[in-house]
Motif scaffolding. Sequence first.
Motif, PDB file in Angstrom:
ATOM      1  N   GLU A   1       0.843  -1.189   0.000  1.00 55.95           N
ATOM      2  CA  GLU A   1       0.000   0.000   0.000  1.00 55.95           C
ATOM      3  C   GLU A   1       0.883   1.245   0.000  1.00 55.95           C
ATOM      4  N   ASP A   2       0.270   2.396  -0.283  1.00 58.56           N
ATOM      5  CA  ASP A   2       1.041   3.635  -0.396  1.00 58.56           C
ATOM      6  C   ASP A   2       1.926   3.872   0.819  1.00 58.56           C
ATOM      7  N   PHE A   3       1.370   3.662   2.021  1.00 60.95           N
ATOM      8  CA  PHE A   3       2.143   3.958   3.226  1.00 60.95           C
ATOM      9  C   PHE A   3       3.274   2.953   3.435  1.00 60.95           C
TER      10      PHE A   3
ATOM     11  N   HIS B   1      10.757   3.775   1.045  1.00 54.61           N
ATOM     12  CA  HIS B   1      11.540   4.840   0.405  1.00 54.61           C
ATOM     13  C   HIS B   1      12.250   5.693   1.464  1.00 54.61           C
ATOM     14  N   THR B   2      11.558   5.965   2.570  1.00 54.01           N
ATOM     15  CA  THR B   2      12.170   6.745   3.645  1.00 54.01           C
ATOM     16  C   THR B   2      13.364   6.008   4.243  1.00 54.01           C
TER      17      THR B   2
ATOM     18  N   ASP C   1      -2.292  -5.118  -2.623  1.00 54.95           N
ATOM     19  CA  ASP C   1      -3.099  -3.908  -2.798  1.00 54.95           C
ATOM     20  C   ASP C   1      -3.273  -3.651  -4.301  1.00 54.95           C
ATOM     21  N   ARG C   2      -4.191  -4.383  -4.906  1.00 56.17           N
ATOM     22  CA  ARG C   2      -4.363  -4.293  -6.358  1.00 56.17           C
ATOM     23  C   ARG C   2      -4.891  -2.938  -6.797  1.00 56.17           C
ATOM     24  N   LYS C   3      -5.808  -2.342  -6.017  1.00 58.67           N
ATOM     25  CA  LYS C   3      -6.362  -1.042  -6.401  1.00 58.67           C
ATOM     26  C   LYS C   3      -5.282   0.025  -6.422  1.00 58.67           C
ATOM     27  N   GLY C   4      -4.455   0.046  -5.391  1.00 56.07           N
ATOM     28  CA  GLY C   4      -3.375   1.022  -5.338  1.00 56.07           C
ATOM     29  C   GLY C   4      -2.360   0.797  -6.451  1.00 56.07           C
TER      30      GLY C   4
ATOM     31  N   ALA D   1       3.074  -2.090  18.014  1.00 58.69           N
ATOM     32  CA  ALA D   1       2.672  -0.680  17.980  1.00 58.69           C
ATOM     33  C   ALA D   1       2.240  -0.241  16.589  1.00 58.69           C
ATOM     34  N   HIS D   2       2.768  -0.898  15.557  1.00 60.67           N
ATOM     35  CA  HIS D   2       2.470  -0.524  14.169  1.00 60.67           C
ATOM     36  C   HIS D   2       2.081  -1.752  13.342  1.00 60.67           C
ATOM     37  N   PRO D   3       1.028  -2.448  13.751  1.00 64.71           N
ATOM     38  CA  PRO D   3       0.646  -3.684  13.053  1.00 64.71           C
ATOM     39  C   PRO D   3       0.246  -3.468  11.599  1.00 64.71           C
ATOM     40  N   GLU D   4      -0.227  -2.238  11.280  1.00 59.10           N
ATOM     41  CA  GLU D   4      -0.623  -1.961   9.899  1.00 59.10           C
ATOM     42  C   GLU D   4       0.576  -1.999   8.958  1.00 59.10           C
ATOM     43  N   LEU D   5       1.773  -1.763   9.486  1.00 56.27           N
ATOM     44  CA  LEU D   5       2.981  -1.805   8.647  1.00 56.27           C
ATOM     45  C   LEU D   5       3.472  -3.230   8.449  1.00 56.27           C
ATOM     46  N   VAL D   6       3.166  -4.117   9.381  1.00 56.02           N
ATOM     47  CA  VAL D   6       3.610  -5.507   9.293  1.00 56.02           C
ATOM     48  C   VAL D   6       2.851  -6.260   8.205  1.00 56.02           C
ATOM     49  N   GLY D   7       1.598  -5.933   8.014  1.00 50.34           N
ATOM     50  CA  GLY D   7       0.773  -6.587   6.993  1.00 50.34           C
ATOM     51  C   GLY D   7       0.053  -5.563   6.138  1.00 50.34           C
ATOM     52  N   GLY D   8      -1.045  -5.041   6.687  1.00 53.58           N
ATOM     53  CA  GLY D   8      -1.807  -4.039   5.959  1.00 53.58           C
ATOM     54  C   GLY D   8      -3.296  -4.280   6.087  1.00 53.58           C
ATOM     55  N   THR D   9      -4.038  -3.680   5.192  1.00 49.05           N
ATOM     56  CA  THR D   9      -5.499  -3.763   5.231  1.00 49.05           C
ATOM     57  C   THR D   9      -5.966  -5.200   5.019  1.00 49.05           C
TER      58      THR D   9
END
Length: 340
Positions: free
Chosen positions: A86-88, A94-95, A116-119, A231-239
């Motif tokens: 995903e974008d994030f 990149h960062t 993330d096929r839509k992205g 603390a950042h589970p969204e970064l480990v996997g995603g939506t």
Amino acid sequence: MTQPSAHGAIKVYRGDYVESTHAIHAAVVDRNGQLLYKYGDPERLTFARSSMKPFQAVPLIETGAAAHFGFTANDLALACASHNGEDFHRSGVHTMLERVGIGEDALQCGAHVPRDRKGYEKHILGGGDLTPVFSNCSGKHSGMLATAVYMKEDVDTYREMDHPVQQRILQVIAEVCDYPAEQIATSVDGCGVPVHRLPLANAAYGYARLAEPEGTKHAAALRKVREAMTAHPELVGGTRRFDTDVMKAYGGKVVAKVGAEGVQGIGIVGEGLGVLVKVEDGNERATKAAAMAVLKQLGVGSAETFAELEAYVEPPVYNVRKEKIGKIVADFTLERVQSS
């Protein structure tokens, strides 16, 4: 009632009828290395695949590379990720690369169409290219590159088994999972770096130590890795990813990391328990139901937690019209292992 055979541990229903089954193996180990529960063969030699990523990130911390480049908990979570692209996720990778001072072309993970096929489609339609940062392993590779740059090692061969980056990782896995390095067979993972083969129970021991690392050789780094992931589970996997949703639902009580070919690692924080599940035929659809059944049988989580995670407790089966026409059901009981 007779316990179902390992070959019927996970049942896939079409309507009211069992259409397919999946055999599984599971091991539950405490932080002292004691096998507490098992199902199937807890000693099965297994490539734990991406479930080893939390341990592969340890040298990034212990060499001083993470601190030198100012890596945050977000960066450490990405270093452990099998992300959706995903974008994030991509902007985070990149960062990381910018802080290290290298370009995306240094990544040797290859490129693949992300979850993330839509992205992805929006990116391509906008004139973008499919590049390595889309790889679900781009964060892990960025961490490996950061270590190589900081240690002034060759960056072109960082993924080779004899490279110091990979030798440090091998040593960490051997020590955390309490299995001799010379007995850990290696092959090549999907993203091109070494992948490690060891008994399921030893990999579960690694997760017990990830959950409660105090008193172990790599305690400080393991704690940082675990805290970053939870603390950042969204970064480990995603939506809509199991690891992300489970870690959110348990609010730091559980650290989770999926691996390809039907592998799932789980650490239970506060109890010092580690869980490793392997689906014998490698089918990921069975992994989630198996992992949730283990958590339920261990009494980890409330009724509300399991209701929130119902889509993983009993995953639905859909047809192409998006109609629910079946379900995936865990049908096994963990066996308590008597201590000697």
